[in-house]
Motif scaffolding. Sequence first.
Motif, PDB file in Angstrom:
ATOM      1  N   VAL A 117       1.943  12.219 -23.226  1.00 63.22           N
ATOM      2  CA  VAL A 117       0.741  12.442 -22.457  1.00 63.22           C
ATOM      3  C   VAL A 117      -0.217  13.301 -23.491  1.00 63.22           C
ATOM      4  CG1 VAL A 117      -0.490  13.531 -20.528  1.00 63.22           C
ATOM      5  CG2 VAL A 117       1.998  12.768 -20.441  1.00 63.22           C
ATOM      6  N   SER A 118      -1.300  12.721 -23.829  1.00 59.43           N
ATOM      7  CA  SER A 118      -2.350  13.192 -25.120  1.00 59.43           C
ATOM      8  C   SER A 118      -3.656  13.005 -24.342  1.00 59.43           C
ATOM      9  CB  SER A 118      -1.966  12.462 -26.257  1.00 59.43           C
ATOM     10  OG  SER A 118      -2.879  12.770 -27.083  1.00 59.43           O
ATOM     11  N   GLY A 119      -4.499  13.880 -24.915  1.00 59.84           N
ATOM     12  CA  GLY A 119      -5.783  13.834 -24.805  1.00 59.84           C
ATOM     13  C   GLY A 119      -6.523  12.915 -25.866  1.00 59.84           C
ATOM     14  N   VAL A 124       1.164  23.203 -15.181  1.00 56.93           N
ATOM     15  CA  VAL A 124       1.412  24.013 -14.110  1.00 56.93           C
ATOM     16  C   VAL A 124       0.774  23.529 -12.838  1.00 56.93           C
ATOM     17  CG1 VAL A 124       0.885  26.465 -13.251  1.00 56.93           C
ATOM     18  CG2 VAL A 124       1.619  26.149 -15.738  1.00 56.93           C
ATOM     19  N   ALA A 125      -0.463  22.802 -12.965  1.00 53.29           N
ATOM     20  CA  ALA A 125      -1.180  22.301 -11.842  1.00 53.29           C
ATOM     21  C   ALA A 125      -0.496  21.106 -11.340  1.00 53.29           C
ATOM     22  CB  ALA A 125      -2.611  22.121 -12.232  1.00 53.29           C
ATOM     23  N   ALA A 126       0.424  20.740 -12.212  1.00 52.77           N
ATOM     24  CA  ALA A 126       1.158  19.271 -11.711  1.00 52.77           C
ATOM     25  C   ALA A 126       2.399  19.756 -11.181  1.00 52.77           C
ATOM     26  CB  ALA A 126       1.226  18.410 -13.068  1.00 52.77           C
ATOM     27  N   GLY A 127       2.764  20.828 -10.944  1.00 46.39           N
ATOM     28  CA  GLY A 127       3.941  21.515 -10.362  1.00 46.39           C
ATOM     29  C   GLY A 127       5.247  21.279 -11.352  1.00 46.39           C
ATOM     30  N   MET A 128       4.830  21.124 -12.545  1.00 42.35           N
ATOM     31  CA  MET A 128       6.176  20.832 -13.545  1.00 42.35           C
ATOM     32  C   MET A 128       6.401  21.999 -14.196  1.00 42.35           C
ATOM     33  SD  MET A 128       4.676  17.138 -14.997  1.00 42.35           S
ATOM     34  CE  MET A 128       4.373  15.640 -13.976  1.00 42.35           C
ATOM     35  N   GLN A 129       7.573  22.171 -14.722  1.00 43.67           N
ATOM     36  CA  GLN A 129       7.993  23.092 -15.708  1.00 43.67           C
ATOM     37  C   GLN A 129       7.522  22.774 -17.093  1.00 43.67           C
ATOM     38  OE1 GLN A 129      11.969  24.988 -15.011  1.00 43.67           O
ATOM     39  NE2 GLN A 129      12.247  23.915 -13.422  1.00 43.67           N
ATOM     40  N   TRP A 130       7.486  23.748 -17.965  1.00 43.34           N
ATOM     41  CA  TRP A 130       6.674  23.490 -19.121  1.00 43.34           C
ATOM     42  C   TRP A 130       7.621  24.464 -20.190  1.00 43.34           C
ATOM     43  CZ3 TRP A 130       4.495  27.760 -21.357  1.00 43.34           C
ATOM     44  CH2 TRP A 130       4.425  28.804 -20.475  1.00 43.34           C
ATOM     45  N   ILE A 131       7.451  23.965 -21.404  1.00 47.00           N
ATOM     46  CA  ILE A 131       7.969  24.819 -22.958  1.00 47.00           C
ATOM     47  C   ILE A 131       6.718  24.767 -23.742  1.00 47.00           C
ATOM     48  CG2 ILE A 131       9.597  24.929 -24.932  1.00 47.00           C
ATOM     49  CD1 ILE A 131      11.656  23.649 -22.977  1.00 47.00           C
ATOM     50  N   ARG A 132       6.404  25.864 -24.406  1.00 47.99           N
ATOM     51  CA  ARG A 132       5.192  26.001 -25.171  1.00 47.99           C
ATOM     52  C   ARG A 132       5.912  25.691 -26.686  1.00 47.99           C
ATOM     53  NH1 ARG A 132       0.388  28.587 -24.622  1.00 47.99           N
ATOM     54  NH2 ARG A 132      -0.847  28.268 -26.634  1.00 47.99           N
ATOM     55  N   ASP A 158      -7.246   7.212 -19.417  1.00 41.94           N
ATOM     56  CA  ASP A 158      -6.094   6.546 -18.464  1.00 41.94           C
ATOM     57  C   ASP A 158      -6.276   7.271 -16.973  1.00 41.94           C
ATOM     58  OD1 ASP A 158      -5.359   4.911 -20.385  1.00 41.94           O
ATOM     59  OD2 ASP A 158      -3.698   5.986 -20.860  1.00 41.94           O
ATOM     60  N   THR A 159      -6.920   8.455 -16.791  1.00 36.33           N
ATOM     61  CA  THR A 159      -7.121   9.145 -15.867  1.00 36.33           C
ATOM     62  C   THR A 159      -8.655   9.565 -15.761  1.00 36.33           C
ATOM     63  OG1 THR A 159      -6.165  11.281 -16.486  1.00 36.33           O
ATOM     64  CG2 THR A 159      -4.538   9.830 -15.423  1.00 36.33           C
ATOM     65  N   ALA A 160      -9.102   9.907 -14.668  1.00 37.18           N
ATOM     66  CA  ALA A 160     -10.358  10.324 -14.131  1.00 37.18           C
ATOM     67  C   ALA A 160     -10.645  11.575 -15.063  1.00 37.18           C
ATOM     68  CB  ALA A 160     -10.721  10.070 -12.853  1.00 37.18           C
ATOM     69  N   ARG A 161      -9.700  12.402 -15.000  1.00 38.13           N
ATOM     70  CA  ARG A 161      -9.868  13.775 -15.253  1.00 38.13           C
ATOM     71  C   ARG A 161      -8.731  14.126 -16.366  1.00 38.13           C
ATOM     72  NH1 ARG A 161      -9.773  17.721 -10.261  1.00 38.13           N
ATOM     73  NH2 ARG A 161      -7.788  16.833 -10.297  1.00 38.13           N
ATOM     74  N   GLY A 162      -8.942  14.677 -17.533  1.00 37.58           N
ATOM     75  CA  GLY A 162      -7.912  14.897 -18.616  1.00 37.58           C
ATOM     76  C   GLY A 162      -7.517  16.270 -18.393  1.00 37.58           C
ATOM     77  N   LYS A 163      -6.605  16.792 -19.210  1.00 37.41           N
ATOM     78  CA  LYS A 163      -6.192  18.103 -19.311  1.00 37.41           C
ATOM     79  C   LYS A 163      -7.454  19.070 -19.460  1.00 37.41           C
ATOM     80  CE  LYS A 163      -2.218  16.699 -22.070  1.00 37.41           C
ATOM     81  NZ  LYS A 163      -1.415  16.895 -23.376  1.00 37.41           N
ATOM     82  N   PRO A 164      -7.429  20.092 -18.923  1.00 31.10           N
ATOM     83  CA  PRO A 164      -6.556  21.098 -18.140  1.00 31.10           C
ATOM     84  C   PRO A 164      -6.068  20.534 -16.757  1.00 31.10           C
ATOM     85  CG  PRO A 164      -8.553  22.385 -18.011  1.00 31.10           C
ATOM     86  CD  PRO A 164      -8.719  20.902 -18.642  1.00 31.10           C
ATOM     87  N   PRO A 212      -4.406  18.276 -13.768  1.00 26.66           N
ATOM     88  CA  PRO A 212      -2.950  17.815 -13.589  1.00 26.66           C
ATOM     89  C   PRO A 212      -2.764  16.200 -13.727  1.00 26.66           C
ATOM     90  CG  PRO A 212      -3.714  18.428 -11.691  1.00 26.66           C
ATOM     91  CD  PRO A 212      -4.743  18.829 -12.302  1.00 26.66           C
ATOM     92  N   ASP A 213      -3.842  15.583 -13.823  1.00 30.71           N
ATOM     93  CA  ASP A 213      -4.125  13.945 -13.231  1.00 30.71           C
ATOM     94  C   ASP A 213      -3.093  13.363 -14.519  1.00 30.71           C
ATOM     95  OD1 ASP A 213      -6.094  15.491 -12.203  1.00 30.71           O
ATOM     96  OD2 ASP A 213      -7.094  13.446 -11.953  1.00 30.71           O
ATOM     97  N   PRO A 214      -3.363  13.765 -15.840  1.00 32.94           N
ATOM     98  CA  PRO A 214      -2.447  12.950 -16.854  1.00 32.94           C
ATOM     99  C   PRO A 214      -0.989  13.078 -16.633  1.00 32.94           C
ATOM    100  CG  PRO A 214      -4.229  14.062 -17.899  1.00 32.94           C
ATOM    101  CD  PRO A 214      -4.217  14.673 -16.443  1.00 32.94           C
ATOM    102  N   PHE A 215      -0.489  14.128 -16.167  1.00 35.67           N
ATOM    103  CA  PHE A 215       0.990  14.464 -16.174  1.00 35.67           C
ATOM    104  C   PHE A 215       1.495  13.836 -14.896  1.00 35.67           C
ATOM    105  CE2 PHE A 215       0.461  18.274 -19.201  1.00 35.67           C
ATOM    106  CZ  PHE A 215       1.099  17.868 -20.015  1.00 35.67           C
ATOM    107  N   LEU A 216       0.790  14.073 -13.627  1.00 33.89           N
ATOM    108  CA  LEU A 216       0.982  13.197 -12.694  1.00 33.89           C
ATOM    109  C   LEU A 216       1.080  11.576 -12.786  1.00 33.89           C
ATOM    110  CD1 LEU A 216      -0.930  15.339 -10.079  1.00 33.89           C
ATOM    111  CD2 LEU A 216       1.461  15.415 -10.441  1.00 33.89           C
ATOM    112  N   TYR A 217      -0.023  11.462 -13.485  1.00 38.26           N
ATOM    113  CA  TYR A 217       0.109   9.605 -13.856  1.00 38.26           C
ATOM    114  C   TYR A 217       1.304   9.337 -14.443  1.00 38.26           C
ATOM    115  CZ  TYR A 217      -1.577   5.074 -15.006  1.00 38.26           C
ATOM    116  OH  TYR A 217      -1.777   3.647 -15.096  1.00 38.26           O
ATOM    117  N   ALA A 218       1.773   9.924 -15.335  1.00 37.34           N
ATOM    118  CA  ALA A 218       2.952   9.768 -16.162  1.00 37.34           C
ATOM    119  C   ALA A 218       4.157   9.582 -15.422  1.00 37.34           C
ATOM    120  CB  ALA A 218       2.867  10.614 -17.376  1.00 37.34           C
ATOM    121  N   ALA A 219       4.190  10.763 -14.426  1.00 38.41           N
ATOM    122  CA  ALA A 219       5.314  10.826 -13.736  1.00 38.41           C
ATOM    123  C   ALA A 219       5.419   9.700 -12.730  1.00 38.41           C
ATOM    124  CB  ALA A 219       5.171  12.168 -12.919  1.00 38.41           C
TER     125      ALA A 219
END
Length: 206
Positions: free
Chosen positions: A126-128, A194-202, A155-161, A163-170
């Motif tokens: 998932v990339s900008g 975080v906004a997508a309700g997903m756990q993350w690793i930096r 690919d989505t109307a809104r990009g990061k930050p 949640p749309d791109p991550f939600l679309y990928a899911a």
Amino acid sequence: MNSATTLKKKQTILTELSNGDFDAFLYDCDGTLADNMEGHKASYRAAALMYGFELDDTIIDELAGWPIIQVAEEIRKKYGASYNPEVFAQLKNMLYEDTFIQETKPIDFVVAHLKAHAGRVRIGVVSGGSQVSVSRTLQQLGITKLVEVLVCAGDTARGKPYPDPFLYAAKQLGVAPTRCLVFEDGNPGVQAAVAAGMQWIRIDHV
């Protein structure tokens, strides 16, 4: 500690951090899988010079993960420059793809992590960045066939930050957001996860 030992240690830590009941891993591309941020910064600086101003590229770090058109708009506002952000983004992409993309190197421990888990969990990127640029980058890294879903700018109307791109990928993967783990190097990407309700690793570049 030599480089091989350091790499092995980072791989081990990343594997331990990502242990859990996940069905999908979603990776950012630039700065997470690909060691190419200097090339992107150089192409932004080169585009800015063609419009007559010198760019302080720290803004690229601050907005890492944003769609390029939105970054171009933020640059335009900050510098009071006169250009169409879409045209600036196209110029930046052209400069990067023509000059810098072949210099892309893998962030080894993250690419190794993806390869080790492909086939065990679903894999998305998932990339900008633009579809062309990210696709070519994945080819450079030799992982194109391992990536099941690719979500890029537009690919989505809104990009990061957002949640749309991550939600679309899911959704494309058929995996619930809560069962996705995100790998990100930039603040906007972490905010999106975080906004997508997903756990993350930096991903730490050091």
